[in-house]
Design a protein around this motif. Structure first.
Motif, PDB file in Angstrom:
ATOM      1  N   GLN A  28       7.929  -1.710  -0.241  1.00  0.00           N
ATOM      2  CA  GLN A  28       8.928  -2.600   0.353  1.00  0.00           C
ATOM      3  C   GLN A  28      10.118  -2.823  -0.557  1.00  0.00           C
ATOM      4  O   GLN A  28      11.031  -3.562  -0.218  1.00  0.00           O
ATOM      5  CB  GLN A  28       8.285  -3.932   0.724  1.00  0.00           C
ATOM      6  CG  GLN A  28       7.369  -3.777   1.934  1.00  0.00           C
ATOM      7  CD  GLN A  28       6.775  -5.095   2.356  1.00  0.00           C
ATOM      8  OE1 GLN A  28       7.473  -6.091   2.490  1.00  0.00           O
ATOM      9  NE2 GLN A  28       5.474  -5.108   2.565  1.00  0.00           N
ATOM     10  N   CYS A  29      10.101  -2.225  -1.748  1.00  0.00           N
ATOM     11  CA  CYS A  29      11.283  -2.275  -2.596  1.00  0.00           C
ATOM     12  C   CYS A  29      11.228  -1.084  -3.538  1.00  0.00           C
ATOM     13  O   CYS A  29      10.197  -0.416  -3.622  1.00  0.00           O
ATOM     14  CB  CYS A  29      11.378  -3.595  -3.376  1.00  0.00           C
ATOM     15  SG  CYS A  29      10.439  -3.610  -4.900  1.00  0.00           S
ATOM     16  N   LYS A  30      12.337  -0.822  -4.246  1.00  0.00           N
ATOM     17  CA  LYS A  30      12.368   0.437  -4.990  1.00  0.00           C
ATOM     18  C   LYS A  30      11.530   0.420  -6.263  1.00  0.00           C
ATOM     19  O   LYS A  30      11.226   1.463  -6.823  1.00  0.00           O
ATOM     20  CB  LYS A  30      13.817   0.872  -5.272  1.00  0.00           C
ATOM     21  CG  LYS A  30      14.675  -0.098  -6.049  1.00  0.00           C
ATOM     22  CD  LYS A  30      16.063   0.551  -6.247  1.00  0.00           C
ATOM     23  CE  LYS A  30      16.934  -0.218  -7.201  1.00  0.00           C
ATOM     24  NZ  LYS A  30      17.445  -1.488  -6.706  1.00  0.00           N
ATOM     25  N   ARG A  31      11.078  -0.768  -6.682  1.00  0.00           N
ATOM     26  CA  ARG A  31      10.207  -0.785  -7.867  1.00  0.00           C
ATOM     27  C   ARG A  31       8.889  -0.054  -7.620  1.00  0.00           C
ATOM     28  O   ARG A  31       8.268   0.462  -8.532  1.00  0.00           O
ATOM     29  CB  ARG A  31       9.926  -2.238  -8.286  1.00  0.00           C
ATOM     30  CG  ARG A  31      11.103  -2.867  -9.015  1.00  0.00           C
ATOM     31  CD  ARG A  31      10.799  -4.300  -9.386  1.00  0.00           C
ATOM     32  NE  ARG A  31      10.533  -5.108  -8.186  1.00  0.00           N
ATOM     33  CZ  ARG A  31      10.137  -6.374  -8.215  1.00  0.00           C
ATOM     34  NH1 ARG A  31       9.946  -6.974  -9.351  1.00  0.00           N
ATOM     35  NH2 ARG A  31       9.929  -7.033  -7.089  1.00  0.00           N
ATOM     36  N   GLY A  32       8.504  -0.010  -6.348  1.00  0.00           N
ATOM     37  CA  GLY A  32       7.273   0.691  -5.985  1.00  0.00           C
ATOM     38  C   GLY A  32       7.345   2.183  -6.300  1.00  0.00           C
ATOM     39  O   GLY A  32       6.325   2.813  -6.615  1.00  0.00           O
ATOM     40  N   ILE A  33       8.539   2.752  -6.223  1.00  0.00           N
ATOM     41  CA  ILE A  33       8.713   4.192  -6.471  1.00  0.00           C
ATOM     42  C   ILE A  33       8.438   4.508  -7.942  1.00  0.00           C
ATOM     43  O   ILE A  33       7.666   5.407  -8.273  1.00  0.00           O
ATOM     44  CB  ILE A  33      10.145   4.634  -6.086  1.00  0.00           C
ATOM     45  CG1 ILE A  33      10.402   4.303  -4.595  1.00  0.00           C
ATOM     46  CG2 ILE A  33      10.366   6.117  -6.364  1.00  0.00           C
ATOM     47  CD1 ILE A  33      11.854   4.469  -4.166  1.00  0.00           C
ATOM     48  N   GLY A  34       9.062   3.727  -8.809  1.00  0.00           N
ATOM     49  CA  GLY A  34       8.852   3.923 -10.246  1.00  0.00           C
ATOM     50  C   GLY A  34       7.400   3.681 -10.631  1.00  0.00           C
ATOM     51  O   GLY A  34       6.815   4.417 -11.433  1.00  0.00           O
ATOM     52  N   LEU A  82       0.868  -1.179   0.000  1.00  0.00           N
ATOM     53  CA  LEU A  82       0.000   0.000   0.000  1.00  0.00           C
ATOM     54  C   LEU A  82       0.907   1.231   0.000  1.00  0.00           C
ATOM     55  O   LEU A  82       1.633   1.474   0.959  1.00  0.00           O
ATOM     56  CB  LEU A  82      -0.885  -0.007   1.248  1.00  0.00           C
ATOM     57  CG  LEU A  82      -1.796  -1.222   1.369  1.00  0.00           C
ATOM     58  CD1 LEU A  82      -2.417  -1.306   2.749  1.00  0.00           C
ATOM     59  CD2 LEU A  82      -2.880  -1.183   0.304  1.00  0.00           C
ATOM     60  N   LEU A  83       0.850   2.003  -1.077  1.00  0.00           N
ATOM     61  CA  LEU A  83       1.760   3.143  -1.223  1.00  0.00           C
ATOM     62  C   LEU A  83       1.043   4.443  -0.884  1.00  0.00           C
ATOM     63  O   LEU A  83      -0.104   4.650  -1.264  1.00  0.00           O
ATOM     64  CB  LEU A  83       2.284   3.226  -2.664  1.00  0.00           C
ATOM     65  CG  LEU A  83       2.869   1.950  -3.286  1.00  0.00           C
ATOM     66  CD1 LEU A  83       3.292   2.226  -4.731  1.00  0.00           C
ATOM     67  CD2 LEU A  83       4.052   1.436  -2.478  1.00  0.00           C
ATOM     68  N   ASP A  84       1.759   5.328  -0.167  1.00  0.00           N
ATOM     69  CA  ASP A  84       1.311   6.703   0.012  1.00  0.00           C
ATOM     70  C   ASP A  84       2.193   7.564  -0.869  1.00  0.00           C
ATOM     71  O   ASP A  84       3.413   7.546  -0.739  1.00  0.00           O
ATOM     72  CB  ASP A  84       1.475   7.135   1.476  1.00  0.00           C
ATOM     73  CG  ASP A  84       0.375   6.546   2.338  1.00  0.00           C
ATOM     74  OD1 ASP A  84      -0.803   6.773   2.002  1.00  0.00           O
ATOM     75  OD2 ASP A  84       0.696   5.828   3.312  1.00  0.00           O
ATOM     76  N   VAL A  85       1.566   8.311  -1.778  1.00  0.00           N
ATOM     77  CA  VAL A  85       2.350   9.074  -2.741  1.00  0.00           C
ATOM     78  C   VAL A  85       2.080  10.562  -2.554  1.00  0.00           C
ATOM     79  O   VAL A  85       0.924  10.992  -2.548  1.00  0.00           O
ATOM     80  CB  VAL A  85       1.977   8.683  -4.194  1.00  0.00           C
ATOM     81  CG1 VAL A  85       2.993   9.253  -5.174  1.00  0.00           C
ATOM     82  CG2 VAL A  85       1.874   7.176  -4.332  1.00  0.00           C
ATOM     83  N   GLU A  86       3.150  11.342  -2.371  1.00  0.00           N
ATOM     84  CA  GLU A  86       3.004  12.800  -2.302  1.00  0.00           C
ATOM     85  C   GLU A  86       3.220  13.359  -3.701  1.00  0.00           C
ATOM     86  O   GLU A  86       4.347  13.496  -4.173  1.00  0.00           O
ATOM     87  CB  GLU A  86       4.041  13.393  -1.347  1.00  0.00           C
ATOM     88  CG  GLU A  86       3.699  13.184   0.115  1.00  0.00           C
ATOM     89  CD  GLU A  86       4.752  13.815   1.005  1.00  0.00           C
ATOM     90  OE1 GLU A  86       4.917  15.043   0.959  1.00  0.00           O
ATOM     91  OE2 GLU A  86       5.422  13.049   1.712  1.00  0.00           O
ATOM     92  N   VAL A  87       2.115  13.672  -4.362  1.00  0.00           N
ATOM     93  CA  VAL A  87       2.181  14.061  -5.766  1.00  0.00           C
ATOM     94  C   VAL A  87       3.037  15.320  -5.970  1.00  0.00           C
ATOM     95  O   VAL A  87       3.903  15.361  -6.843  1.00  0.00           O
ATOM     96  CB  VAL A  87       0.753  14.278  -6.321  1.00  0.00           C
ATOM     97  CG1 VAL A  87       0.793  14.766  -7.757  1.00  0.00           C
ATOM     98  CG2 VAL A  87      -0.033  12.965  -6.242  1.00  0.00           C
ATOM     99  N   VAL A 100       7.383   8.452  -2.321  1.00  0.00           N
ATOM    100  CA  VAL A 100       6.592   7.280  -1.949  1.00  0.00           C
ATOM    101  C   VAL A 100       6.976   6.760  -0.570  1.00  0.00           C
ATOM    102  O   VAL A 100       8.160   6.674  -0.241  1.00  0.00           O
ATOM    103  CB  VAL A 100       6.810   6.150  -2.991  1.00  0.00           C
ATOM    104  CG1 VAL A 100       6.044   4.887  -2.587  1.00  0.00           C
ATOM    105  CG2 VAL A 100       6.383   6.599  -4.370  1.00  0.00           C
ATOM    106  N   THR A 101       5.986   6.401   0.233  1.00  0.00           N
ATOM    107  CA  THR A 101       6.250   5.612   1.436  1.00  0.00           C
ATOM    108  C   THR A 101       5.342   4.381   1.395  1.00  0.00           C
ATOM    109  O   THR A 101       4.323   4.371   0.718  1.00  0.00           O
ATOM    110  CB  THR A 101       5.961   6.407   2.730  1.00  0.00           C
ATOM    111  OG1 THR A 101       4.659   7.005   2.606  1.00  0.00           O
ATOM    112  CG2 THR A 101       6.998   7.486   2.974  1.00  0.00           C
TER     113      THR A 101
END
Ligand SMILES: Cc1cc2nc3c(=O)[nH]c(=O)nc-3n(C[C@H](O)[C@H](O)[C@H](O)COP(=O)(O)OP(=O)(O)OC[C@H]3O[C@@H](n4cnc5c(N)ncnc54)[C@H](O)[C@@H]3O)c2cc1C
Ligand code: SF4
Lengths: 414, 115
Positions: free
Chosen positions: B30-36, B15-20, B26-27
């Motif tokens: 659990q891995c950096k693929r979530g950021i992309g 579950l990602l929280d994204v500050e647009v 992203v917070t």
């Protein structure tokens, strides 16, 4: 009677991985018996992607994943019987199978590996009032019709149960031009992976009705309508009824390990997993009979099936070479609060490798909790979990050093 | 503006929280693929399309295929349309290009099994 070192029943991802691993470990007198006309099992109809991220570090479709193992199997020299059904296995490790070429055949083995996969619960397994018109079928059956035979079973579809196969089929049928009106799930949380809720339902604006169930099926010969109501703790809430005009109802209400021949052989099943009770070598209560894959417990990820079957394969090869019975003390795994099952159910401490993997499922949805592992009441480890749900299998790895020679290892949610 | 997303890159489903406004910080990943994934999903969401095409001369009537790269989410039905009229003949090897360069952007339809 022909004799083999190992006979494997089933040619899905579990049977393939086990066969290859047993061969790699020095046993080559192997027979693989498969009911279908080709190797690969259920993966062949799962044409969507999402397989192999762990085992191959890339995202593959089901058929691609299967083909990698089928290719490896073709390189090794073992006996293979396709379109052959195993009708019985016996505690003395005789196996009976039948096919159109050879008729009824009995062979003998030093070890048997059960990898028959699972079947889908169908409408007989649930009690919905109303008729049973044409147009009610399991999601996996619809998947086979569409992906293997190219036949779309209906145009206006509703899905009961939020298991992964149903979610995958909601997207698949939408892409093929059907209108999927919704998915009803009796529980307050989904039975499928979150990623499938997003990419199969939300992407196509298909509503997911949590805490809802079908209260009536209407239609004489063909399905016409269903009634869906909200439930509170499995009780229908009056006045919440909705009607959907549909021609197809897909059931995605659970998978059950296929253990008819195992039970008849006297193999003891775990009432929770509905698969055999096994030890750390994946051996059942009958010496020399092993089980892995969906026949043991339903997996949501094929990668875990492969890893488990490789471990089982290694142990089978060891067993065939040594032919020795493990007489060491048994430790039982106990599912305490919040845990529905743990596999393996027993371990022989003396026989453990440095690390042992346990698979478990929780009984309901949990947020920000800990898995607490105890040996005879003594706390061994705590693992923080942000989110756990019954649809997501958990893996816990414990070291031999931490397990000591406890009588009972228990796991609970706290 | 904060957005909540489920990362669909792997079965973990973080579950990602994204500050647009904060360059899609992203917070919850659990891995950096979530950021992309978060940035792409909120700017140009893409998906791999998997389906089947008609095949002749094989044990089955349908050959499973997929796009070899992800396509823009709003082009998914266009891909399906292209596949409607495709007919291939067995034998086909896994990975064989069935339709080349579908939108002129180097995405191909490839066979996802041998048949
Ligand atoms: C519909 C569906 C969708 C899935 N989607 C995903 C997904 O998106 N991602 C993912 O990672 N995992 C997914 N999975 C899970 C994964 O694919 C399975 O867990 C895995 O492939 C099971 O492998 P298996 O070998 O245990 O069983 P199966 O593949 O079912 O193989 C069973 C084999 O046993 C044979 N057999 C059965 N009975 C007999 C008998 N009496 N005699 C002889 N042969 C017999 C059958 O012919 C078959 O070869 C899905 C599973 C299903 C059912
Ligand atoms: S952030 Fe990483 S671990 Fe989490 S779902 Fe995405 S890819 Fe998987």
């Amino acid at each position: 009677m022909k004799e083999y070192d190992v006979v494997i029943v089933g040619g899905g991802s579990a049977g393939l991985a086990a066969a290859i691993e047993i061969y790699k470990n020095g046993i080559d007198n192997i027979l693989l018996i498969v009911r279908d006309q080709e190797l690969g099992g259920i993966l062949l109809q799962c044409i969507h992607n999402g397989f192999g991220l762990k085992v191959f570090k890339e995202e593959l479709t089901g058929p691609e994943y299967a083909e990698r193992f089928v290719d490896q199997l073709k390189e090794i020299n073992i006996d293979l019987r396709l379109e052959s059904v195993v009708t019985a296995i016996h505690p003395d490790k005789r196996i009976e199978y039948v096919n159109s070429k050879e008729g009824f055949v009995t062979v003998k083995a030093k070890a048997i590996v059960l990898t028959m996969g699972c079947y889908e619960r169908n409408s007989g397994a649930i009690s919905i009032p109303g008729n049973r018109p044409a147009g009610v079928l399991t999601a996996g059956t619809a998947q086979k019709y569409l992906n293997i035979d190219g036949y779309l079973v209906g145009k206006r579809v509703f899905i009961l149960g939020s298991g992964d196969i149903g979610l995958i089929m909601a997207r698949r049928m939408t892409l093929e031009g059907a209108k999927v009106l919704g998915v009803a799930e009796i529980l307050p949380f989904s039975g499928g992976l979150k990623r499938n809720i997003v990419q199969c339902l939300e992407d196509y604006d298909i509503p997911l009705y949590l805490s809802h169930t079908i209260t009536e099926i209407i239609g004489d010969n063909n399905l016409q309508k269903i009634k869906v109501s909200k439930v509170d703790n499995f009780k229908v809430i009056p006045g919440t009824e909705m009607e959907f005009e549909i021609d197809t109802l897909l059931l995605s209400i659970g998978l059950i390990p296929e253990n008819e021949i195992s039970e008849r052989a006297g193999i003891i099943l775990d009432p929770k997993t509905r698969g055999p009770i096994v030890d750390e070598t994946y051996q059942t209560n009958i010496e020399g009979i092993f089980a892995c894959g969906n026949v043991l417990h339903v997996h949501d990820l094929v990668d875990f099936v492969t890893e488990e079957s490789r471990r089982a394969g290694k142990n089978v090869a060891k067993y065939v070479k040594n032919q020795e019975v493990n007489k060491n003390e048994i430790t039982h795994l106990k599912s305490n609060k919040g845990i529905s099952y743990i596999v393996p159910q027993t371990i022989h401490f003396d026989n453990l490798e440095e690390k042992t993997e346990f698979f478990l499922r929780v009984t309901s949805e949990f947020k920000n909790v800990e898995l607490v592992i105890k040996g005879d009441q003594e706390e061994i480890r705590r693992i923080k979990k942000r989110h756990m749900a019954p649809a997501e299998m958990e893996k816990v790895i414990l070291t031999k050093a931490s397990l000591k020679a406890y009588k009972i290892i228990s796991i609970e949610v706290a | 503006m904060k957005k909540k997303l489920v990362c669909i890159v792997c079965p973990m489903g973080c579950l990602l929280d994204v500050e647009v406004e904060n360059d899609y910080a992203v917070t919850g990943n659990q891995c950096k693929r979530g950021i992309g994934y978060a940035k792409k999903e909120l700017t140009n969401p893409t998906r791999t399309v998997t389906s089947t095409v008609k095949i002749k001369g094989s044990i089955h009537d349908r050959l499973p295929v997929k796009t070899d790269k992800e396509v823009s989410k709003n082009k998914v039905f266009e891909v399906m349309k292209i596949l409607d009229s495709v007919i291939v003949t067995s034998p086909i090897k896994v990975g064989t290009i069935i339709v080349e360069n579908i939108f002129g952007d180097n995405v191909n339809i490839v066979a996802s099994r041998s048949m």
